[in-house]
Design an enzyme around this catalytic site. Structure first.
Site, PDB file in Angstrom:
ATOM      1  N   HIS A 187      -8.219 -16.177  15.092  1.00 27.43           N
ATOM      2  CA  HIS A 187      -8.464 -17.472  14.450  1.00 27.43           C
ATOM      3  C   HIS A 187      -7.264 -17.846  13.589  1.00 27.43           C
ATOM      4  CE1 HIS A 187     -10.469 -20.910  13.070  1.00 27.43           C
ATOM      5  NE2 HIS A 187     -11.624 -20.411  12.692  1.00 27.43           N
TER       6      HIS A 187
ATOM      7  N   TYR B 215      -7.953 -21.326   7.573  1.00 25.11           N
ATOM      8  CA  TYR B 215      -8.118 -19.922   7.165  1.00 25.11           C
ATOM      9  C   TYR B 215      -6.757 -19.225   7.089  1.00 25.11           C
ATOM     10  CZ  TYR B 215     -12.919 -21.270   7.994  1.00 25.11           C
ATOM     11  OH  TYR B 215     -14.125 -21.933   7.953  1.00 25.11           O
TER      12      TYR B 215
ATOM     13  N   ARG C 253      -6.751 -19.504  18.464  1.00 28.73           N
ATOM     14  CA  ARG C 253      -7.222 -20.856  18.154  1.00 28.73           C
ATOM     15  C   ARG C 253      -6.265 -21.536  17.185  1.00 28.73           C
ATOM     16  NH1 ARG C 253     -12.548 -23.771  15.557  1.00 28.73           N
ATOM     17  NH2 ARG C 253     -13.149 -24.811  17.474  1.00 28.73           N
TER      18      ARG C 253
ATOM     19  N   GLY D 197     -15.556 -32.764  19.897  1.00 29.68           N
ATOM     20  CA  GLY D 197     -16.350 -33.941  20.208  1.00 29.68           C
ATOM     21  C   GLY D 197     -16.697 -34.121  21.671  1.00 29.68           C
TER      22      GLY D 197
ATOM     23  N   GLY E  10     -19.284 -27.458  20.965  1.00 35.42           N
ATOM     24  CA  GLY E  10     -19.734 -27.015  19.659  1.00 35.42           C
ATOM     25  C   GLY E  10     -21.094 -27.560  19.272  1.00 35.42           C
TER      26      GLY E  10
END
Length: 362
Positions: free
Chosen positions: A178, A183, A231, A303, A324
């Site tokens: 990630h 993050y 990601r 989306g 998602g």
């Protein structure tokens, strides 16, 4: 319904029955000590039963230091946590889906950590925005301490050790690093949160160096035949509309270096994946990734609630789509799309823990 969405594919030689993935979504439904239980087994298995070819887990913390981000977040550090994940993995694989563990370090965005009261980041820069209330956060983020070289190496080692536990002990098919959404790895990549003047700071290529070091360490631990993905995003959970100041030129450098690092896929996420990535161009983030990393699988998220939106991305630039919020409302999203059935509306509590999702919605 469509030709491409339901065609088989492969990731690093691992067969995937279709191009629909479940996107990683924080669920904060482990025990207080980060152990997955029966509820998480049912939750993840339901996506596989609903027809998804692959499932990417929520972010799993990687050490007993600074990586935990949210209360009740799962880890993959202790024997008990690994055993809990083994049960979840078995439940998913029984339904013929590929299961990938997303590994995360919260850095400055940690808002609950049972191991530390302080936070650590590339620089002592207080994050913008407010903690996420639906994940039990409140008020401003804490000011982090700037990480030393030793702490940075410990974080690299933690990612690698947790990747090995995820694959060789828990049984995941691969791992996703990630490096998005604000993050730790993204904090190093972002200009205003990384003010270092050593080898971990500088231009966008230098700021990517920590992500590349993590990729190399993870690959060394899990071997060449295991799926390793990464990601990447521009926006963050605390800075939703952020754009890279280097624009497309910087994005091309990032994606090209990720391909050179040997990842099996690059998972790009934007609020609306079909929109231009930068105001001075027409290409989407995924299209730039495809151009800069032509030999690497591209996973697109953002989306893509309907089959039509997902199919459009597959026709343009994507090898896989990651669904998602629509997947939370429709754990059988692939089956519904294939049959042309109506999709359920997103429940009002879609971002709340899985415990609050009614069985009829699963």
């Amino acid at each position: 319904m469509t030709s491409r969405l339901f065609t088989p594919a492969a990731l690093n030689g691992t067969p995937v029955k279709n191009r629909a993935m479940v996107a990683p979504m924080t669920r904060i439904s482990a025990s207080e000590t980060g152990v997955p239980g029966e509820m998480m087994q049912r939750y993840y298995a339901s996506f596989a039963r609903g027809g998804f070819g692959a499932v990417i887990s929520e972010g799993i913390y990687v050490d007993q230091a600074w990586s935990q981000t949210y209360a009740f977040q799962p880890g993959i550090v202790t024997d008990e946590q690994v055993a809990g994940w083994r049960g979840v993995v078995e439940a998913v694989k029984e339904q013929d889906a590929v299961f990938i563990a997303q590994l995360i370090h919260g850095g400055a965005l940690s808002q609950a950590n049972i191991y530390r009261r302080s936070t650590a980041a590339p620089s002592a820069v207080k994050p913008v925005g407010q903690q996420l209330s639906f994940y039990h956060g409140q008020g401003d983020y804490a000011q982090p301490e700037a990480m030393s070289d030793r702490q940075i190496q410990q974080a690299i080692d933690a990612f690698a050790a947790s990747a090995e536990r995820a694959v060789n002990r828990a049984g995941f098919d691969g791992v996703e690093i990630h490096s998005a959404n604000g993050y730790l790895l993204d904090q190093f990549l972002t200009d205003y949160t990384n003010q270092r003047n050593d080898r971990w700071g500088g231009d966008i290529e230098a700021r990517l160096r920590l992500t590349l070091a993590v990729i190399a360490a993870v690959r060394a631990k899990v071997g060449p035949e295991t799926i390793v993905g990464v990601r990447i995003s521009q926006g963050k959970v605390n800075d939703f509309h952020h754009k890279w100041k280097e624009g497309k030129a910087g994005a091309v450098k990032v994606f090209a270096q990720l391909q050179a690092a040997g990842v099996d896929y690059i998972h790009v996420t934007e609020y609306q994946a079909w929109q231009p990535a930068f105001s001075d161009g027409e290409q989407t983030f995924a299209e730039i990734a495809r151009e800069a990393a032509p030999d690497t699988a591209i996973v697109v998220n953002g989306g893509l609630d309907t089959g039509e939106l997902a199919e459009a991305q597959l026709e343009k630039s994507a090898d896989f789509v990651a669904i998602g919020k629509a997947a939370l409302a429709n754990h059988d999203w692939p089956a519904r799309v294939a049959q042309g059935a109506a999709l359920r509306d997103l429940p009002e509590n879609v971002l709340s823990p899985v415990a609050n999702i009614k069985p009829s919605e699963v």
